[in-house]
Design an enzyme around this catalytic site. Sequence first.
Site, PDB file in Angstrom:
ATOM      1  N   LYS A 203      66.563  63.706   0.936  1.00 18.33           N
ATOM      2  CA  LYS A 203      67.752  62.926   1.300  1.00 18.33           C
ATOM      3  C   LYS A 203      67.691  61.549   0.639  1.00 18.33           C
ATOM      4  CE  LYS A 203      70.406  60.966   5.027  1.00 18.33           C
ATOM      5  NZ  LYS A 203      70.692  60.823   6.439  1.00 18.33           N
ATOM      6  N   GLU A 209      55.545  62.076  -0.893  1.00 17.92           N
ATOM      7  CA  GLU A 209      55.018  63.435  -1.097  1.00 17.92           C
ATOM      8  C   GLU A 209      55.911  64.206  -2.067  1.00 17.92           C
ATOM      9  OE1 GLU A 209      55.536  61.960   1.811  1.00 17.92           O
ATOM     10  OE2 GLU A 209      54.071  62.544   3.345  1.00 17.92           O
ATOM     11  N   GLY A 262      68.315  64.393   8.022  1.00 17.23           N
ATOM     12  CA  GLY A 262      67.389  65.298   7.339  1.00 17.23           C
ATOM     13  C   GLY A 262      67.169  66.603   8.087  1.00 17.23           C
ATOM     14  N   ARG A 263      66.875  66.515   9.393  1.00 13.39           N
ATOM     15  CA  ARG A 263      66.587  67.737  10.162  1.00 13.39           C
ATOM     16  C   ARG A 263      67.846  68.511  10.513  1.00 13.39           C
ATOM     17  NH1 ARG A 263      65.506  63.112  12.477  1.00 13.39           N
ATOM     18  NH2 ARG A 263      66.494  62.421  14.414  1.00 13.39           N
ATOM     19  N   GLU A 348      61.506  65.302  16.645  1.00 11.20           N
ATOM     20  CA  GLU A 348      61.912  64.120  15.879  1.00 11.20           C
ATOM     21  C   GLU A 348      63.219  63.555  16.457  1.00 11.20           C
ATOM     22  OE1 GLU A 348      60.859  63.330  11.491  1.00 11.20           O
ATOM     23  OE2 GLU A 348      62.947  63.960  11.390  1.00 11.20           O
ATOM     24  N   HIS A 379      48.427  88.375  22.517  1.00 11.09           N
ATOM     25  CA  HIS A 379      46.991  88.656  22.450  1.00 11.09           C
ATOM     26  C   HIS A 379      46.194  87.399  22.128  1.00 11.09           C
ATOM     27  CE1 HIS A 379      47.904  92.937  22.710  1.00 11.09           C
ATOM     28  NE2 HIS A 379      48.959  92.623  21.973  1.00 11.09           N
ATOM     29  N   LYS A 489      53.850  55.440   7.469  1.00  8.73           N
ATOM     30  CA  LYS A 489      54.148  55.384   6.030  1.00  8.73           C
ATOM     31  C   LYS A 489      53.816  54.000   5.487  1.00  8.73           C
ATOM     32  CE  LYS A 489      58.210  58.438   6.228  1.00  8.73           C
ATOM     33  NZ  LYS A 489      59.659  58.508   6.068  1.00  8.73           N
TER      34      LYS A 489
HETATM   35  O1  F6P Z   1      59.467  60.903   7.611  1.00  9.37           O
HETATM   36  C1  F6P Z   1      60.386  61.687   8.311  1.00  9.37           C
HETATM   37  C2  F6P Z   1      61.531  62.089   7.428  1.00  9.37           C
HETATM   38  O2  F6P Z   1      62.326  60.986   7.134  1.00  9.37           O
HETATM   39  C3  F6P Z   1      62.346  63.208   8.049  1.00  9.37           C
HETATM   40  O3  F6P Z   1      63.279  62.750   8.960  1.00  9.37           O
HETATM   41  C4  F6P Z   1      62.922  63.854   6.857  1.00  9.37           C
HETATM   42  O4  F6P Z   1      63.418  65.135   7.121  1.00  9.37           O
HETATM   43  C5  F6P Z   1      61.737  63.842   5.928  1.00  9.37           C
HETATM   44  O5  F6P Z   1      61.074  62.636   6.206  1.00  9.37           O
HETATM   45  C6  F6P Z   1      62.046  63.949   4.469  1.00  9.37           C
HETATM   46  O6  F6P Z   1      62.846  62.899   4.033  1.00  9.37           O
HETATM   47  P1  F6P Z   1      63.628  62.998   2.663  1.00  9.37           P
HETATM   48  O7  F6P Z   1      64.562  64.143   2.748  1.00  9.37           O
HETATM   49  O8  F6P Z   1      64.356  61.700   2.518  1.00  9.37           O
HETATM   50  O9  F6P Z   1      62.612  63.191   1.566  1.00  9.37           O
END
Ligand code: F6P
Length: 516
Positions: A203, A209, A262-263, A348, A379, A489
């Site tokens: 987003k 990452e 995002g979610r 979240e 199980h 972060k």
């Molecule tokens: O760190 C949490 C978050 O901001 C989530 O809410 C989001 O889904 C994820 O990181 C990834 O963010 P982005 O889509 O901006 O890379």
Amino acid sequence: MATGEQGQVAAAWAQLHGLEPQRLAGLFTGDPARVAAMTRRISWPVAPGSAEQTGMTIDFAKTHLGEAELAAFEALADAAGFAAAREALFGGGIVNVTEGRAATHGALRGSGTDAQVEEAEALLARMGMLVEAIHQGALGEVKHCIAIGIGGSALGPALAIDALTRDLALVDVHVVSNIDGLALEQAFAACDPQTTLIAVASKTFTTIETMTNAASALKWLADNGVEDPGGQVVALTAAPEKAVEWGVDETRILPFPESVGGRYSLFSSIGFPIALAIGMEEFRQLLAGAKAVDDHFRTTEGRANAPLLAAFADQYYTRLRGCQTRAVFAYDERLALLPDYLQQLEMESNGKSVTVSGDPVDGPTAAVTWGGVGTDAQHAVFQLLHQGTHLIPVDFIVSIAPGDDLDPAHHRILLMNCLAQGAALMAGKASDDPARAYPGDRPSTTFLLDDCDAAALGALIAFHEQRTFANAVLMGINPFDQFGVELGKAIAKQIEKGEGDFDPSTKALMAMAGLA
Ligand code: F6P
């Protein structure tokens, strides 16, 4: 986000806290019509334009919600301004107050203001054109896709692709989220660089990452003889300018609105890898199932509203019975990743300690969501559900139609085990031997899908989005921000830059790990 009248909200909670818990068995004997009264059905056409309906049935009868609880929760929903909050959600109101934004994920499947729905349709059409062009070879032969993203930019695609490509994947998609290079290496090993598309989903297009993994994927293409690595990259983002800056060609950037969290972004261009794997027609079925839930949620009042009723049960268990977790068991291999997806959606969104107005909350907020796949989990962890000291409300999800082509015995055994667990948790069993006694009276909700197809998955996801929203309204919190993830972060950045003053424990660990 609309907030209710505080005095009335407090009075409704006081009323709820004053109710004596009843045993599940008593609720059934006291009301012979309980099953019908506590069962909800949400339907949608079996195929676009068809008059024949399919859908999912949700049985809430094995929860402790009796008439008194239901009436009190309806009063709470009224006092908390549920109807106004729901209208604000679908009407493009600023429901994400801390960030001054609307939450327009509903518009992605046609539930929103005309302008938002029109914008979403245009973006979807654009994504559809790119997906179809790729299927037709416009970017050369594309056999594989490495979809790079994290959190909401990965969990939805991973779930949907795992669920919906068991029989056929038009493109072989590998979702990579972790910065641990092992994750990307595993995807590289399964893909041919010449025929692999890299879909960078973020987003913000700044997540460390994702950007690090994207750079390494680009390098992998270049190192393996791809002449124009950039030509094999697609960006899925609400920050298209950042993707341009990063070097992605504008024709391969699929934007989505900033107002989609995002979610909540699975149905936006973040779903591009899903559409690539299952085709646009199936992707539209995912949207259709979600729309059916939106329509139900938007137009159904009180206890008849299934996601709101689920939120009543959630609130009952977390706030009135002290349950700290809730468990979800899908009796379906295709839904193996659903608990992971729901963890982000619910934790979240509603893992908060302050209300919309910034005051401390007056009770626990989101339960810890966890779960697994049946029958495997039976199980492994069900011992604790049956005889442990925790009270854990359980959701069971199962499809009536099988997903496999083997002897029908497989699916019959799966189904019968699913239903047996709900029955056993509720009934319990007395024994003279304490080690062999089951206390029973343990609650569950059962989702019976007619089939586990794209529309049903869309419906399940939208159901949980709306359930999460309804929970937030009842608690008076904002489900659409996530400031809790920022501090870690920022500290990681300080460590990277060698800045900041850390506690002795962290300093010692940094020294041992070679970071200081
Ligand atoms: O760190 C949490 C978050 O901001 C989530 O809410 C989001 O889904 C994820 O990181 C990834 O963010 P982005 O889509 O901006 O890379």
